[in-house]
Design a protein around this motif. Structure first.
Motif, PDB file in Angstrom:
ATOM      1  N   ALA A  85       0.837  -1.201   0.000  1.00  0.00           N
ATOM      2  CA  ALA A  85       0.000   0.000   0.000  1.00  0.00           C
ATOM      3  C   ALA A  85       0.870   1.249   0.000  1.00  0.00           C
ATOM      4  O   ALA A  85       0.616   2.204  -0.741  1.00  0.00           O
ATOM      5  CB  ALA A  85      -0.924  -0.017   1.212  1.00  0.00           C
ATOM      6  N   ALA A  86       1.925   1.242   0.825  1.00  0.00           N
ATOM      7  CA  ALA A  86       2.821   2.401   0.897  1.00  0.00           C
ATOM      8  C   ALA A  86       3.470   2.662  -0.459  1.00  0.00           C
ATOM      9  O   ALA A  86       3.640   3.822  -0.864  1.00  0.00           O
ATOM     10  CB  ALA A  86       3.883   2.167   1.966  1.00  0.00           C
ATOM     11  N   ARG A  87       3.811   1.608  -1.188  1.00  0.00           N
ATOM     12  CA  ARG A  87       4.427   1.789  -2.511  1.00  0.00           C
ATOM     13  C   ARG A  87       3.474   2.519  -3.450  1.00  0.00           C
ATOM     14  O   ARG A  87       3.878   3.441  -4.169  1.00  0.00           O
ATOM     15  CB  ARG A  87       4.818   0.430  -3.095  1.00  0.00           C
ATOM     16  CG  ARG A  87       5.369   0.504  -4.528  1.00  0.00           C
ATOM     17  CD  ARG A  87       6.189  -0.719  -4.867  1.00  0.00           C
ATOM     18  NE  ARG A  87       5.407  -1.936  -4.948  1.00  0.00           N
ATOM     19  CZ  ARG A  87       4.879  -2.422  -6.075  1.00  0.00           C
ATOM     20  NH1 ARG A  87       5.033  -1.754  -7.208  1.00  0.00           N
ATOM     21  NH2 ARG A  87       4.208  -3.558  -6.068  1.00  0.00           N
ATOM     22  N   PHE A  88       2.202   2.132  -3.429  1.00  0.00           N
ATOM     23  CA  PHE A  88       1.250   2.812  -4.305  1.00  0.00           C
ATOM     24  C   PHE A  88       1.041   4.259  -3.866  1.00  0.00           C
ATOM     25  O   PHE A  88       0.970   5.173  -4.707  1.00  0.00           O
ATOM     26  CB  PHE A  88      -0.092   2.087  -4.330  1.00  0.00           C
ATOM     27  CG  PHE A  88      -1.101   2.769  -5.200  1.00  0.00           C
ATOM     28  CD1 PHE A  88      -0.986   2.723  -6.583  1.00  0.00           C
ATOM     29  CD2 PHE A  88      -2.133   3.504  -4.645  1.00  0.00           C
ATOM     30  CE1 PHE A  88      -1.896   3.389  -7.400  1.00  0.00           C
ATOM     31  CE2 PHE A  88      -3.042   4.171  -5.450  1.00  0.00           C
ATOM     32  CZ  PHE A  88      -2.934   4.103  -6.830  1.00  0.00           C
ATOM     33  N   TYR A  89       0.943   4.498  -2.551  1.00  0.00           N
ATOM     34  CA  TYR A  89       0.737   5.863  -2.076  1.00  0.00           C
ATOM     35  C   TYR A  89       1.932   6.759  -2.411  1.00  0.00           C
ATOM     36  O   TYR A  89       1.761   7.958  -2.667  1.00  0.00           O
ATOM     37  CB  TYR A  89       0.463   5.864  -0.572  1.00  0.00           C
ATOM     38  CG  TYR A  89      -0.799   5.113  -0.189  1.00  0.00           C
ATOM     39  CD1 TYR A  89      -1.895   5.056  -1.053  1.00  0.00           C
ATOM     40  CD2 TYR A  89      -0.908   4.449   1.034  1.00  0.00           C
ATOM     41  CE1 TYR A  89      -3.043   4.381  -0.711  1.00  0.00           C
ATOM     42  CE2 TYR A  89      -2.057   3.771   1.377  1.00  0.00           C
ATOM     43  CZ  TYR A  89      -3.117   3.729   0.502  1.00  0.00           C
ATOM     44  OH  TYR A  89      -4.260   3.056   0.838  1.00  0.00           O
ATOM     45  N   ARG A  90       3.130   6.171  -2.460  1.00  0.00           N
ATOM     46  CA  ARG A  90       4.287   6.955  -2.909  1.00  0.00           C
ATOM     47  C   ARG A  90       4.177   7.282  -4.399  1.00  0.00           C
ATOM     48  O   ARG A  90       4.498   8.385  -4.822  1.00  0.00           O
ATOM     49  CB  ARG A  90       5.580   6.198  -2.614  1.00  0.00           C
ATOM     50  CG  ARG A  90       6.026   6.249  -1.164  1.00  0.00           C
ATOM     51  CD  ARG A  90       7.466   5.767  -0.995  1.00  0.00           C
ATOM     52  NE  ARG A  90       7.620   4.361  -1.383  1.00  0.00           N
ATOM     53  CZ  ARG A  90       7.454   3.346  -0.538  1.00  0.00           C
ATOM     54  NH1 ARG A  90       7.166   3.591   0.739  1.00  0.00           N
ATOM     55  NH2 ARG A  90       7.632   2.105  -0.943  1.00  0.00           N
ATOM     56  N   GLU A  91       3.712   6.316  -5.164  1.00  0.00           N
ATOM     57  CA  GLU A  91       3.582   6.521  -6.615  1.00  0.00           C
ATOM     58  C   GLU A  91       2.637   7.673  -6.954  1.00  0.00           C
ATOM     59  O   GLU A  91       2.849   8.387  -7.944  1.00  0.00           O
ATOM     60  CB  GLU A  91       3.111   5.252  -7.303  1.00  0.00           C
ATOM     61  CG  GLU A  91       4.168   4.171  -7.415  1.00  0.00           C
ATOM     62  CD  GLU A  91       3.656   2.961  -8.203  1.00  0.00           C
ATOM     63  OE1 GLU A  91       2.536   3.029  -8.745  1.00  0.00           O
ATOM     64  OE2 GLU A  91       4.411   1.963  -8.275  1.00  0.00           O
ATOM     65  N   ILE A  92       1.605   7.865  -6.149  1.00  0.00           N
ATOM     66  CA  ILE A  92       0.638   8.935  -6.448  1.00  0.00           C
ATOM     67  C   ILE A  92       0.947  10.213  -5.666  1.00  0.00           C
ATOM     68  O   ILE A  92       0.138  11.147  -5.658  1.00  0.00           O
ATOM     69  CB  ILE A  92      -0.821   8.476  -6.181  1.00  0.00           C
ATOM     70  CG1 ILE A  92      -1.030   8.084  -4.728  1.00  0.00           C
ATOM     71  CG2 ILE A  92      -1.179   7.319  -7.114  1.00  0.00           C
ATOM     72  CD1 ILE A  92      -2.484   7.755  -4.392  1.00  0.00           C
ATOM     73  N   GLY A  93       2.104  10.223  -4.998  1.00  0.00           N
ATOM     74  CA  GLY A  93       2.584  11.455  -4.383  1.00  0.00           C
ATOM     75  C   GLY A  93       2.076  11.742  -2.984  1.00  0.00           C
ATOM     76  O   GLY A  93       2.287  12.852  -2.475  1.00  0.00           O
ATOM     77  N   LEU A  94       1.443  10.774  -2.312  1.00  0.00           N
ATOM     78  CA  LEU A  94       0.961  11.004  -0.958  1.00  0.00           C
ATOM     79  C   LEU A  94       2.002  10.710   0.096  1.00  0.00           C
ATOM     80  O   LEU A  94       1.889  11.156   1.239  1.00  0.00           O
ATOM     81  CB  LEU A  94      -0.288  10.159  -0.697  1.00  0.00           C
ATOM     82  CG  LEU A  94      -1.548  10.601  -1.454  1.00  0.00           C
ATOM     83  CD1 LEU A  94      -2.684   9.635  -1.179  1.00  0.00           C
ATOM     84  CD2 LEU A  94      -1.950  12.018  -1.072  1.00  0.00           C
ATOM     85  N   LEU A  95       3.001   9.934  -0.268  1.00  0.00           N
ATOM     86  CA  LEU A  95       4.117   9.631   0.642  1.00  0.00           C
ATOM     87  C   LEU A  95       5.422   9.950  -0.092  1.00  0.00           C
ATOM     88  O   LEU A  95       5.492   9.827  -1.317  1.00  0.00           O
ATOM     89  CB  LEU A  95       4.112   8.162   1.059  1.00  0.00           C
ATOM     90  CG  LEU A  95       2.978   7.665   1.952  1.00  0.00           C
ATOM     91  CD1 LEU A  95       3.099   6.166   2.168  1.00  0.00           C
ATOM     92  CD2 LEU A  95       2.972   8.400   3.287  1.00  0.00           C
ATOM     93  N   THR A  96       6.413  10.316   0.665  1.00  0.00           N
ATOM     94  CA  THR A  96       7.729  10.594   0.064  1.00  0.00           C
ATOM     95  C   THR A  96       8.649   9.411   0.278  1.00  0.00           C
ATOM     96  O   THR A  96       8.423   8.566   1.132  1.00  0.00           O
ATOM     97  CB  THR A  96       8.356  11.835   0.702  1.00  0.00           C
ATOM     98  OG1 THR A  96       8.423  11.655   2.130  1.00  0.00           O
ATOM     99  CG2 THR A  96       7.508  13.066   0.394  1.00  0.00           C
TER     100      THR A  96
END
Length: 332
Positions: A321-332
């Motif tokens: 999940a964290a990998r996808f959220y990084r891909e869409i710019g929500l996590l660095t």
């Protein structure tokens, strides 16, 4: 303040969805053409709760939403006793993912009364504002009025029962001793007990929660009882992991005014070792559903942005999940 879910949840001012829009289906086709959905079918076991409650309704919407955008991810919804059973079933690997009420998530991940659970958050579900419902002609109007009365707290394994215990404890009350507690075999049995007088009130929570909807649509009608402003302050002071949550006006038939209360966010948790790609594909499909517009009412709060905002520690996110959220710019 996060808005209260179209629950365990749902009926906002936005229109209800009866099916995926043509544009949504087209977007799903584009995703499937080049994404991980081209992989071999994967079966995933999703734990919900007893029939008649909000979790099975949410689970059905969750399964359908993911299927629309990743049909090779075959999610099977399984009825369980609810949040308190879902956590050990996840730990044992009997379930792959499961719906878990916020209070149970807090106890499991923080190790309250047990060792910390090695579980990870896939996505936030929705916030739940805990409250009582009584017949519209009931003489009871405050929490204090219900003291000593028979209260249907919900199914014994439900996280809503835990929320009720915390809320009452914040007021110096014991849900099991200062009331006549009724614990249900099926969550759906509660409304009938209030309507025929066996219970003075039913405890529950969440926008569109089935028990509240049944009461509100009944001939007798419904009225809601929640902690007042001072009681909310006292509850939050004693249990700061809870949050102020307001049930939006119009969430239930006849509910004209917003109802402030206390509650928490529920989450979809994943078992130890759940494949990173499965987690990634699941949250990607849910995000595609949101991006397509007009998601089903149960899923309006199940967003990537809400998940990142309310997860109890970023380290608790599943790596996929964290990998996808990084891909869409929500996590660095």
């Amino acid at each position: 303040m996060a808005r209260s879910h179209a629950d365990e949840d749902p009926s906002k001012s936005r229109p209800r969805r009866r099916g995926v829009l043509g544009g949504a289906a087209a977007l799903g086709g584009l995703l499937l053409a080049s994404g991980p959905a081209r992989a071999q079918p994967v079966k995933v076991r999703l734990g919900t709760a007893t029939p008649g409650g909000g979790f099975p309704v949410y689970g059905a919407a969750f399964v359908e939403g993911v299927r629309r955008f990743d049909p090779a991810l075959e999610i099977e919804a399984i009825n369980t006793k609810g949040s308190t059973e879902n956590v050990p079933l996840l730990e044992a690997g009997t379930l792959d993912i499961a719906l878990v009420q916020g209070e149970v998530v807090h106890a499991a991940l923080q190790g309250v009364g047990r060792a910390p659970a090695d579980l990870r958050v896939l996505t936030a579900m929705y916030p739940t504002a805990g409250m009582f419902v009584v017949r519209a002609d009931s003489p009871y109007r405050t929490v204090a009025d219900l003291k000593g009365k028979p209260i249907a707290w919900g199914a014994s394994g439900s996280g809503l029962v835990i929320l009720g215990r915390y809320a009452m404890d914040g007021l110096g009350l014991d849900a099991a001793k200062d009331f006549q507690p009724i614990y249900l075999e099926r969550a759906g049995d509660g409304p009938a007990m209030v309507l025929d007088g066996r219970a003075a009130a039913l405890w529950g929570g969440g926008n569109g929660w089935p028990g509240f909807m049944t009461m509100a649509k009944s001939q007798a009608g419904a009225r809601f009882i929640a902690p007042d402003a001072d009681e909310i302050r006292r509850i939050l002071a004693r249990h700061p992991f809870l949050r102020p949550v307001t049930q939006a006006a119009g969430s239930f038939p006849g509910q004209a005014a917003a109802i402030p209360s206390v509650g928490s966010w529920s989450f979809v948790l994943a078992r130890p070792g759940l494949d990173e790609t499965v987690a990634y594909r699941t949250v990607k499909a849910l995000h595609a559903l949101q991006q397509a517009g007009n998601p089903p009412p149960q899923l309006v709060d199940t967003t990537a942005a809400n998940t990142v905002a309310v997860v109890p520690g970023r380290e608790k996110l599943h790596p996929g999940a964290a990998r996808f959220y990084r891909e869409i710019g929500l996590l660095t």
